[in-house]
Design a protein around this motif. Structure first.
Motif, PDB file in Angstrom:
ATOM      1  N   PRO A 125       0.986  -0.781  -0.103  1.00  0.00           N
ATOM      2  CA  PRO A 125      -0.365  -0.130  -0.148  1.00  0.00           C
ATOM      3  C   PRO A 125       0.297   1.020  -0.174  1.00  0.00           C
ATOM      4  O   PRO A 125       0.376   1.834  -1.143  1.00  0.00           O
ATOM      5  CB  PRO A 125      -0.885  -0.352   1.235  1.00  0.00           C
ATOM      6  CG  PRO A 125      -0.723  -1.514   1.876  1.00  0.00           C
ATOM      7  CD  PRO A 125       0.372  -2.117   0.947  1.00  0.00           C
ATOM      8  N   GLU A 126       2.263   1.212   0.735  1.00  0.00           N
ATOM      9  CA  GLU A 126       2.587   2.653   0.763  1.00  0.00           C
ATOM     10  C   GLU A 126       3.281   2.880  -0.845  1.00  0.00           C
ATOM     11  O   GLU A 126       3.266   3.873  -0.935  1.00  0.00           O
ATOM     12  CB  GLU A 126       3.939   1.890   2.131  1.00  0.00           C
ATOM     13  CG  GLU A 126       4.709   3.701   2.145  1.00  0.00           C
ATOM     14  CD  GLU A 126       5.909   3.018   2.982  1.00  0.00           C
ATOM     15  OE1 GLU A 126       7.204   3.510   3.024  1.00  0.00           O
ATOM     16  OE2 GLU A 126       5.477   3.236   3.877  1.00  0.00           O
ATOM     17  N   ALA A 127       3.857   1.489  -1.490  1.00  0.00           N
ATOM     18  CA  ALA A 127       4.020   2.052  -2.247  1.00  0.00           C
ATOM     19  C   ALA A 127       3.875   2.704  -3.331  1.00  0.00           C
ATOM     20  O   ALA A 127       3.530   3.594  -4.495  1.00  0.00           O
ATOM     21  CB  ALA A 127       4.829   0.224  -3.225  1.00  0.00           C
TER      22      ALA A 127
ATOM     23  N   SER B 283      -1.496   7.258 -12.543  1.00  0.00           N
ATOM     24  CA  SER B 283      -3.061   6.233 -12.130  1.00  0.00           C
ATOM     25  C   SER B 283      -2.468   5.384 -10.877  1.00  0.00           C
ATOM     26  O   SER B 283      -2.169   5.065 -11.089  1.00  0.00           O
ATOM     27  CB  SER B 283      -3.378   6.061 -13.189  1.00  0.00           C
ATOM     28  OG  SER B 283      -2.727   4.701 -13.545  1.00  0.00           O
ATOM     29  N   GLU B 284      -3.758   5.267 -10.322  1.00  0.00           N
ATOM     30  CA  GLU B 284      -3.811   4.390  -9.532  1.00  0.00           C
ATOM     31  C   GLU B 284      -3.514   2.497 -10.318  1.00  0.00           C
ATOM     32  O   GLU B 284      -2.728   2.042 -10.143  1.00  0.00           O
ATOM     33  CB  GLU B 284      -5.502   4.030  -8.666  1.00  0.00           C
ATOM     34  CG  GLU B 284      -5.514   3.125  -7.500  1.00  0.00           C
ATOM     35  CD  GLU B 284      -6.551   2.879  -6.838  1.00  0.00           C
ATOM     36  OE1 GLU B 284      -6.937   2.615  -5.735  1.00  0.00           O
ATOM     37  OE2 GLU B 284      -7.597   3.882  -7.225  1.00  0.00           O
ATOM     38  N   ASP B 285      -4.149   2.791 -11.538  1.00  0.00           N
ATOM     39  CA  ASP B 285      -3.819   1.578 -11.591  1.00  0.00           C
ATOM     40  C   ASP B 285      -2.613   1.498 -12.160  1.00  0.00           C
ATOM     41  O   ASP B 285      -2.169  -0.547 -12.035  1.00  0.00           O
ATOM     42  CB  ASP B 285      -4.993   1.579 -13.876  1.00  0.00           C
ATOM     43  CG  ASP B 285      -6.624   1.158 -13.349  1.00  0.00           C
ATOM     44  OD1 ASP B 285      -6.970   0.909 -11.650  1.00  0.00           O
ATOM     45  OD2 ASP B 285      -7.141   1.994 -13.772  1.00  0.00           O
ATOM     46  N   GLU B 286      -2.332   1.876 -12.813  1.00  0.00           N
ATOM     47  CA  GLU B 286      -0.373   2.096 -13.413  1.00  0.00           C
ATOM     48  C   GLU B 286       0.426   2.020 -11.978  1.00  0.00           C
ATOM     49  O   GLU B 286       0.861   0.835 -11.949  1.00  0.00           O
ATOM     50  CB  GLU B 286       0.154   3.859 -13.746  1.00  0.00           C
ATOM     51  CG  GLU B 286      -0.081   4.072 -15.455  1.00  0.00           C
ATOM     52  CD  GLU B 286       0.287   5.318 -15.622  1.00  0.00           C
ATOM     53  OE1 GLU B 286       0.296   6.390 -14.800  1.00  0.00           O
ATOM     54  OE2 GLU B 286       0.189   5.323 -17.062  1.00  0.00           O
ATOM     55  N   ALA B 287       0.156   2.381 -10.809  1.00  0.00           N
ATOM     56  CA  ALA B 287       0.889   2.070  -9.767  1.00  0.00           C
ATOM     57  C   ALA B 287       0.174   0.717  -9.562  1.00  0.00           C
ATOM     58  O   ALA B 287       1.692   0.366  -8.715  1.00  0.00           O
ATOM     59  CB  ALA B 287       0.352   2.554  -8.598  1.00  0.00           C
ATOM     60  N   ILE B 288      -0.893  -0.108  -9.622  1.00  0.00           N
ATOM     61  CA  ILE B 288      -0.950  -0.740  -9.285  1.00  0.00           C
ATOM     62  C   ILE B 288       0.088  -2.002 -10.048  1.00  0.00           C
ATOM     63  O   ILE B 288       0.800  -3.360  -9.393  1.00  0.00           O
ATOM     64  CB  ILE B 288      -2.183  -1.762  -9.316  1.00  0.00           C
ATOM     65  CG1 ILE B 288      -2.552  -1.001  -7.819  1.00  0.00           C
ATOM     66  CG2 ILE B 288      -2.361  -3.329  -9.291  1.00  0.00           C
ATOM     67  CD1 ILE B 288      -4.513  -0.811  -7.976  1.00  0.00           C
ATOM     68  N   GLU B 289      -0.148  -1.722 -11.385  1.00  0.00           N
ATOM     69  CA  GLU B 289       0.424  -2.488 -11.941  1.00  0.00           C
ATOM     70  C   GLU B 289       2.172  -2.170 -11.662  1.00  0.00           C
ATOM     71  O   GLU B 289       3.160  -3.295 -11.877  1.00  0.00           O
ATOM     72  CB  GLU B 289       0.876  -2.217 -12.876  1.00  0.00           C
ATOM     73  CG  GLU B 289       0.853  -2.947 -14.599  1.00  0.00           C
ATOM     74  CD  GLU B 289       0.985  -2.614 -16.107  1.00  0.00           C
ATOM     75  OE1 GLU B 289       1.069  -3.343 -16.597  1.00  0.00           O
ATOM     76  OE2 GLU B 289      -0.482  -1.624 -16.177  1.00  0.00           O
TER      77      GLU B 289
END
Length: 121
Positions: A6-8, A18-24
């Motif tokens: 979550p911190e990363a 974006s949130e999707d890019e960060a998750i990926e």
């Protein structure tokens, strides 16, 4: 090495992803870390034909490369005197007292001692 997911993700979002890019990106990083762990576990120098001599040469070359980049004051890095130490060890072994207190230090005396033990039983 562990990663706080979550911190990363939040750090990447704060940097403008974006949130999707960060998750990926975090998912890819975790997969890469897991692949490196598996490769490290599967690595076996002996299976790849590496022997002690080649490993010694490899570590020697690494030390030499590191010594080029790092200055070590002479008083902290005394010259290698392995040969002198080895010669001193050999001389000490030659000068060892053949009449030592233990009969088992001399092979012939040990054989005789064991024979006497067997005969006295």
């Amino acid at each position: 090495m562990s990663i706080n997911v979550p911190e990363a993700i939040q750090q990447l979002i704060n940097k403008g992803h974006s949130e999707d890019e960060a998750i990926e990106l975090v998912t890819l990083a975790i997969q890469r870390m897991n692949a490196q762990k598996q490769a490290a576990k599967a690595y076996s120098p002996m299976a790849q034909g590496v022997n002690d001599k080649s490993m010694a040469e490899y570590w020697k070359s690494l030390r030499e490369q590191a010594q080029k980049d790092v200055y070590i004051p002479p008083h902290l890095n005394p010259p290698s005197n392995q040969e002198a130490a080895y010669e001193a060890f050999k001389q000490n072994m030659k000068n060892r007292n053949p009449n030592s207190e233990s009969t088992l230090r001399n092979t012939q005396r040990a054989v005789e001692w064991f024979k006497k033990q067997r005969e006295s039983e």
